[in-house]
Scaffold this active site. Structure first.
Site, PDB file in Angstrom:
ATOM      1  N   SER A 160     -22.637  -3.294  -5.704  1.00  0.00           N
ATOM      2  CA  SER A 160     -23.874  -4.024  -5.973  1.00  0.00           C
ATOM      3  C   SER A 160     -24.820  -3.079  -6.695  1.00  0.00           C
ATOM      4  O   SER A 160     -24.677  -1.849  -6.590  1.00  0.00           O
ATOM      5  CB  SER A 160     -24.489  -4.464  -4.642  1.00  0.00           C
ATOM      6  OG  SER A 160     -25.819  -4.872  -4.829  1.00  0.00           O
ATOM      7  N   TYR A 173     -27.171  -3.079   3.922  1.00  0.00           N
ATOM      8  CA  TYR A 173     -26.344  -3.584   2.820  1.00  0.00           C
ATOM      9  C   TYR A 173     -26.335  -2.565   1.686  1.00  0.00           C
ATOM     10  O   TYR A 173     -25.274  -2.184   1.174  1.00  0.00           O
ATOM     11  CB  TYR A 173     -26.892  -4.930   2.348  1.00  0.00           C
ATOM     12  CG  TYR A 173     -26.161  -5.521   1.158  1.00  0.00           C
ATOM     13  CD1 TYR A 173     -24.966  -6.212   1.335  1.00  0.00           C
ATOM     14  CD2 TYR A 173     -26.665  -5.385  -0.138  1.00  0.00           C
ATOM     15  CE1 TYR A 173     -24.297  -6.764   0.238  1.00  0.00           C
ATOM     16  CE2 TYR A 173     -26.006  -5.929  -1.227  1.00  0.00           C
ATOM     17  CZ  TYR A 173     -24.825  -6.628  -1.031  1.00  0.00           C
ATOM     18  OH  TYR A 173     -24.162  -7.153  -2.119  1.00  0.00           O
TER      19      TYR A 173
HETATM   20  N1  LIG Z   1     -23.269 -12.968  -5.332  1.00  0.00           N
HETATM   21  C1  LIG Z   1     -23.973 -11.975  -5.849  1.00  0.00           C
HETATM   22  O1  LIG Z   1     -25.009 -12.194  -6.524  1.00  0.00           O
HETATM   23  C2  LIG Z   1     -23.526 -10.543  -5.640  1.00  0.00           C
HETATM   24  C3  LIG Z   1     -24.254  -9.513  -6.289  1.00  0.00           C
HETATM   25  C4  LIG Z   1     -23.853  -8.197  -6.112  1.00  0.00           C
HETATM   26  C5  LIG Z   1     -22.737  -7.921  -5.329  1.00  0.00           C
HETATM   27  N2  LIG Z   1     -22.046  -8.931  -4.725  1.00  0.00           N
HETATM   28  C6  LIG Z   1     -20.872  -8.576  -3.913  1.00  0.00           C
HETATM   29  O2  LIG Z   1     -19.789  -9.410  -4.285  1.00  0.00           O
HETATM   30  C7  LIG Z   1     -18.917  -9.571  -3.167  1.00  0.00           C
HETATM   31  C8  LIG Z   1     -18.622 -11.052  -2.963  1.00  0.00           C
HETATM   32  O3  LIG Z   1     -19.844 -11.675  -2.664  1.00  0.00           O
HETATM   33  P1  LIG Z   1     -20.093 -13.250  -2.792  1.00  0.00           P
HETATM   34  O4  LIG Z   1     -21.383 -13.412  -3.446  1.00  0.00           O
HETATM   35  O5  LIG Z   1     -18.875 -13.913  -3.326  1.00  0.00           O
HETATM   36  O6  LIG Z   1     -20.304 -13.589  -1.247  1.00  0.00           O
HETATM   37  P2  LIG Z   1     -19.932 -14.881  -0.376  1.00  0.00           P
HETATM   38  O7  LIG Z   1     -19.940 -16.096  -1.209  1.00  0.00           O
HETATM   39  O8  LIG Z   1     -20.814 -14.788   0.803  1.00  0.00           O
HETATM   40  O9  LIG Z   1     -18.438 -14.572   0.034  1.00  0.00           O
HETATM   41  C9  LIG Z   1     -18.146 -13.470   0.850  1.00  0.00           C
HETATM   42  C10 LIG Z   1     -16.789 -13.636   1.429  1.00  0.00           C
HETATM   43  O10 LIG Z   1     -16.589 -12.555   2.360  1.00  0.00           O
HETATM   44  C11 LIG Z   1     -16.117 -13.091   3.571  1.00  0.00           C
HETATM   45  N3  LIG Z   1     -16.529 -12.301   4.724  1.00  0.00           N
HETATM   46  C12 LIG Z   1     -17.789 -12.033   5.121  1.00  0.00           C
HETATM   47  N4  LIG Z   1     -17.767 -11.371   6.283  1.00  0.00           N
HETATM   48  C13 LIG Z   1     -16.470 -11.234   6.627  1.00  0.00           C
HETATM   49  C14 LIG Z   1     -15.814 -10.686   7.735  1.00  0.00           C
HETATM   50  N5  LIG Z   1     -16.482 -10.143   8.750  1.00  0.00           N
HETATM   51  N6  LIG Z   1     -14.473 -10.720   7.782  1.00  0.00           N
HETATM   52  C15 LIG Z   1     -13.773 -11.299   6.774  1.00  0.00           C
HETATM   53  N7  LIG Z   1     -14.336 -11.847   5.697  1.00  0.00           N
HETATM   54  C16 LIG Z   1     -15.687 -11.828   5.633  1.00  0.00           C
HETATM   55  C17 LIG Z   1     -16.724 -14.471   3.664  1.00  0.00           C
HETATM   56  O11 LIG Z   1     -15.960 -15.249   4.549  1.00  0.00           O
HETATM   57  P3  LIG Z   1     -16.587 -16.599   5.219  1.00  0.00           P
HETATM   58  O12 LIG Z   1     -16.968 -17.462   4.062  1.00  0.00           O
HETATM   59  O13 LIG Z   1     -15.472 -17.115   6.013  1.00  0.00           O
HETATM   60  O14 LIG Z   1     -17.759 -16.144   5.998  1.00  0.00           O
HETATM   61  C18 LIG Z   1     -16.630 -14.938   2.213  1.00  0.00           C
HETATM   62  O15 LIG Z   1     -15.383 -15.498   1.922  1.00  0.00           O
HETATM   63  C19 LIG Z   1     -19.617  -8.917  -1.976  1.00  0.00           C
HETATM   64  O16 LIG Z   1     -19.080  -7.633  -1.764  1.00  0.00           O
HETATM   65  C20 LIG Z   1     -21.059  -8.807  -2.429  1.00  0.00           C
HETATM   66  O17 LIG Z   1     -21.728  -7.739  -1.804  1.00  0.00           O
HETATM   67  C21 LIG Z   1     -22.425 -10.237  -4.863  1.00  0.00           C
END
Ligand SMILES: NC(=O)c1ccc[n+]([C@@H]2O[C@H](COP(=O)([O-])OP(=O)(O)OC[C@H]3O[C@@H](n4cnc5c(N)ncnc54)[C@H](OP(=O)(O)O)[C@@H]3O)[C@@H](O)[C@H]2O)c1
Length: 262
Positions: A160, A173
């Site tokens: 991130s 985070y």
């Molecule tokens: N979206 C953004 O703007 C953004 C920006 C910068 C970085 N990121 C990074 O990109 C990555 C993906 O993020 P995203 O936006 O796609 O997030 P998201 O939509 O919240 O998806 C996260 C995924 O991780 C799973 N997860 C969370 N806690 C878990 C646990 N304890 N055990 C197993 N699985 C778990 C969730 O499962 P459940 O759905 O079953 O809870 C979900 O499938 C992350 O590392 C995030 O920090 C995202």
């Protein structure tokens, strides 16, 4: 098989880029991880779908079954509870089914509370560190021998912008993403000489997912790109030398919005 729309991609993969390759994606049930899992399968790869909610993983699995000829498996797993026994069981299951691992994407993470350090709850800090750092460390270590067995392999840590520059109220985070960047660089340095394992960190930047909506509840989701916008970078890095394009140096920190081919 569903054709992949690569119209806006900076990297155009062959449709068999991941044929005979197995890639584990954590957080594969939703957001960026779910899109990546489907994309890998569309390019012929077998995906190990690891995530917290079985039902979400099943939805992705069903899509892969219906739209591709690849062999996905579901691993329901709460990374907050991950331990040596569960990592060993996962490693044995992958070894039995696929023999080795060609890619490992540490994508799952949790946001935790948005509070100043002075008031950050200890239990929340520990949980965020467990899911976002300790679990990726344990998976990297426990699955390393399967990556090492592959002809070449890629490990991608999803980071991130707050893992590269600290920002007020992003608490555990932000600190966890700094740690993940460190893990990525250490592993890259340790594996560089052998030259078989490529290690990267990727900052997706603002992306239209549940996590983004939770961090920015007042933002119009239509103003940020969908996860599909980042699939060119992920497939470029995970394709390794097979796609014939030069790769970024192992250990590189990439940004999904601004990256250029090496
Ligand atoms: N979206 C953004 O703007 C953004 C920006 C910068 C970085 N990121 C990074 O990109 C990555 C993906 O993020 P995203 O936006 O796609 O997030 P998201 O939509 O919240 O998806 C996260 C995924 O991780 C799973 N997860 C969370 N806690 C878990 C646990 N304890 N055990 C197993 N699985 C778990 C969730 O499962 P459940 O759905 O079953 O809870 C979900 O499938 C992350 O590392 C995030 O920090 C995202």
């Amino acid at each position: 098989m569903t054709a992949l729309d690569t119209t806006d991609w900076r990297f155009e993969p062959n449709s068999d880029l991941f044929e005979n390759r197995t890639i584990l994606v954590t957080g594969a049930g939703d957001g960026i991880g779910a899109t990546l899992a489907r994309t890998i399968a569309q390019l012929g790869g077998n995906v190990v779908l690891l995530g917290r909610t079985r039902q979400k993983l099943e939805t992705v699995f069903d899509w892969i079954e219906a739209n591709t000829e690849t062999q996905a498996v579901i691993v329901p797993c709460d990374l907050a509870e991950l331990n040596l026994d569960s990592v060993n069981a996962l490693s044995d299951a992958i070894a039995d089914t696929y023999g080795h691992l060609d890619g490992l994407v540490h994508n799952a993470s949790i946001l935790g509370p948005r509070l100043p350090i002075a008031h950050y709850p200890h239990d929340a800090w520990l949980k965020v560190m467990q899911v976002n750092v300790n679990a990726p460390f344990m998976l990297t270590q426990g699955l390393f021998h399967l990556l090492d067995k592959a002809p070449e392999a890629s490990v991608v840590y999803v980071s991130s912008s707050v893992g590269r520059e600290g920002r007020a109220y992003w608490g555990a985070y932000s600190a966890s993403k700094f740690a993940l960047e460190g893990l990525s660089q250490i592993l890259a340095d340790e594996t560089e000489q052998a030259g078989k394992i490529h290690v990267y960190s990727v900052n997706p930047g603002a992306t239209r997912t549940a996590m983004r909506a939770s961090a920015y509840p007042n933002e119009d989701p239509q103003t940020v790109p969908e996860p599909t916008a980042h699939m060119d970078l992920f497939t470029y890095l995970l394709g390794g030398l097979k796609h014939g394009e030069p790769l970024p140096e192992t250990g590189s920190q990439l940004d999904a919005r601004t990256w250029r081919k090496a």
